[in-house]
Design a protein around this motif. Structure first.
Motif, PDB file in Angstrom:
ATOM      1  N   VAL A   1      24.209   0.273   2.605  1.00 54.15           N
ATOM      2  CA  VAL A   1      25.013  -1.198   2.503  1.00 54.15           C
ATOM      3  C   VAL A   1      26.086  -0.888   2.466  1.00 54.15           C
ATOM      4  N   ASN A   2      26.676  -1.819   4.005  1.00 51.02           N
ATOM      5  CA  ASN A   2      28.227  -2.012   4.194  1.00 51.02           C
ATOM      6  C   ASN A   2      28.100  -3.056   4.234  1.00 51.02           C
TER       7      ASN A   2
ATOM      8  N   VAL B   1      16.548   3.284   1.905  1.00 52.57           N
ATOM      9  CA  VAL B   1      16.694   4.514   2.334  1.00 52.57           C
ATOM     10  C   VAL B   1      16.164   4.958   2.032  1.00 52.57           C
ATOM     11  N   GLU B   2      15.609   5.965   2.330  1.00 56.59           N
ATOM     12  CA  GLU B   2      14.667   7.510   1.164  1.00 56.59           C
ATOM     13  C   GLU B   2      15.353   7.907   0.043  1.00 56.59           C
TER      14      GLU B   2
ATOM     15  N   THR C   1      21.443   5.114   6.904  1.00 49.80           N
ATOM     16  CA  THR C   1      21.447   4.646   7.710  1.00 49.80           C
ATOM     17  C   THR C   1      20.505   3.324   6.823  1.00 49.80           C
ATOM     18  N   PHE C   2      20.415   2.054   6.830  1.00 48.44           N
ATOM     19  CA  PHE C   2      19.711   0.903   5.930  1.00 48.44           C
ATOM     20  C   PHE C   2      18.601   0.505   6.564  1.00 48.44           C
ATOM     21  N   ILE C   3      17.558   0.671   6.097  1.00 48.49           N
ATOM     22  CA  ILE C   3      16.284   0.985   6.777  1.00 48.49           C
ATOM     23  C   ILE C   3      16.434  -1.040   6.505  1.00 48.49           C
ATOM     24  N   GLU C   4      15.646  -1.907   8.040  1.00 40.28           N
ATOM     25  CA  GLU C   4      15.932  -2.665   8.255  1.00 40.28           C
ATOM     26  C   GLU C   4      14.398  -3.613   7.559  1.00 40.28           C
ATOM     27  N   ARG C   5      13.746  -3.164   7.541  1.00 34.91           N
ATOM     28  CA  ARG C   5      12.586  -3.731   7.017  1.00 34.91           C
ATOM     29  C   ARG C   5      12.354  -4.014   5.577  1.00 34.91           C
ATOM     30  N   SER C   6      13.618  -3.569   4.998  1.00 30.66           N
ATOM     31  CA  SER C   6      13.684  -3.741   3.464  1.00 30.66           C
ATOM     32  C   SER C   6      14.223  -5.126   2.888  1.00 30.66           C
ATOM     33  N   ILE C   7      14.627  -5.788   4.105  1.00 28.26           N
ATOM     34  CA  ILE C   7      14.809  -7.355   4.013  1.00 28.26           C
ATOM     35  C   ILE C   7      13.861  -8.420   3.775  1.00 28.26           C
ATOM     36  N   ASP C   8      12.589  -7.825   4.415  1.00 28.09           N
ATOM     37  CA  ASP C   8      11.313  -8.763   3.911  1.00 28.09           C
ATOM     38  C   ASP C   8      10.669  -8.352   2.361  1.00 28.09           C
TER      39      ASP C   8
END
Ligand code: DX5
Ligand code: ZN
Length: 212
Positions: A175-176, A136-137, A144-151
């Motif tokens: 994170v949850n 997140v910022e 809300t978790f920013i999905e692009r962090s997964i990469d």
């Protein structure tokens, strides 16, 4: 996977009960979020927080969201901080910051904001103990978790394997229990959890994360 609670959204008079609950649930790391209102638009207390929590036997990781973090880092180290995490975006000289923290004997982590690329921290990965990927910022809990962090997690994991490095991959923000299994599969070692943990059954969540 390891869980590191963030107490950013906890009121000070709740610290003692909640921290004991964390310990009873087998949690060993405590994540302290420190902000100066300049690098991020939120402000927290700083060493007063450490003074209140240091009586509990945690491994203390301090996430410094501030420019010129060294002076504050030294104060935290003197009070028993174990891991100092500074932001790549907040310092002029990353190598020098690492060197100076190393002289103090603490563990060192670098954090990157959601839109900072892994490439920029590559030269330093061999010298640090942990990378904190902000999902997140930075500034506030409960986002809300920013999905692009997964990469980015996947990339860090790949670099670690290919180069035989040992840094931990930590993920912080939103994170949850729904996103934790995927984070684990992509190579995350430590999840920082704030609002989700505090608003739910600590022992249940700690057990689930531990077994991922
Ligand atoms: C945000 C902080 C996080 C945050 C985590 O700037 O670094 O540690 O408080 O809280 P949740 O889990 O609520 O996103
Ligand atoms: Zn944090």
């Amino acid at each position: 996977m390891i869980i590191a609670p963030s107490i950013l959204n906890l009121k000070e008079d709740e610290y003692d009960d909640k921290l004991q609950e964390f310990l009873d649930a087998g949690i060993k790391i405590l994540h302290l979020d420190i902000m100066d209102g300049k690098f991020v638009s939120n402000t927290t207390k700083d060493i007063e927080i450490m003074e209140k929590v240091r009586k509990f036997p945690f491994f203390f990781e301090v996430h410094l969201m501030m420019f010129k973090p060294l002076e504050m880092a030294y104060k935290f180290i003197d009070l028993g901080a174990n891991l100092i995490i500074f932001h790549y975006e907040a310092v002029n000289d990353v190598a020098d910051t690492i060197k100076r923290l190393k002289e103090k004997g603490c563990k060192i982590g670098i954090s990157i904001k959601p839109y900072t690329k892994i490439d920029v921290i590559k030269p330093y990965l061999k010298d640090i103990d942990s990378v904190l990927v902000m999902s997140v910022e930075p500034g506030f809990g409960g986002q809300t978790f920013i999905e692009r962090s997964i990469d980015k997690i996947e990339e860090l994991n790949k670099i670690r394997q290919q180069n035989n490095l040992n840094y931990l991959i930590e993920v912080d923000g939103g994170v949850n229990l729904s996103n934790s299994p995927l984070l684990k599969r992509r190579g995350t070692d430590v999840v920082v959890m704030g609002s989700f943990l505090i608003n739910n059954d600590v022992k249940m969540i700690a057990d689930k994360v531990k077994n991922l």
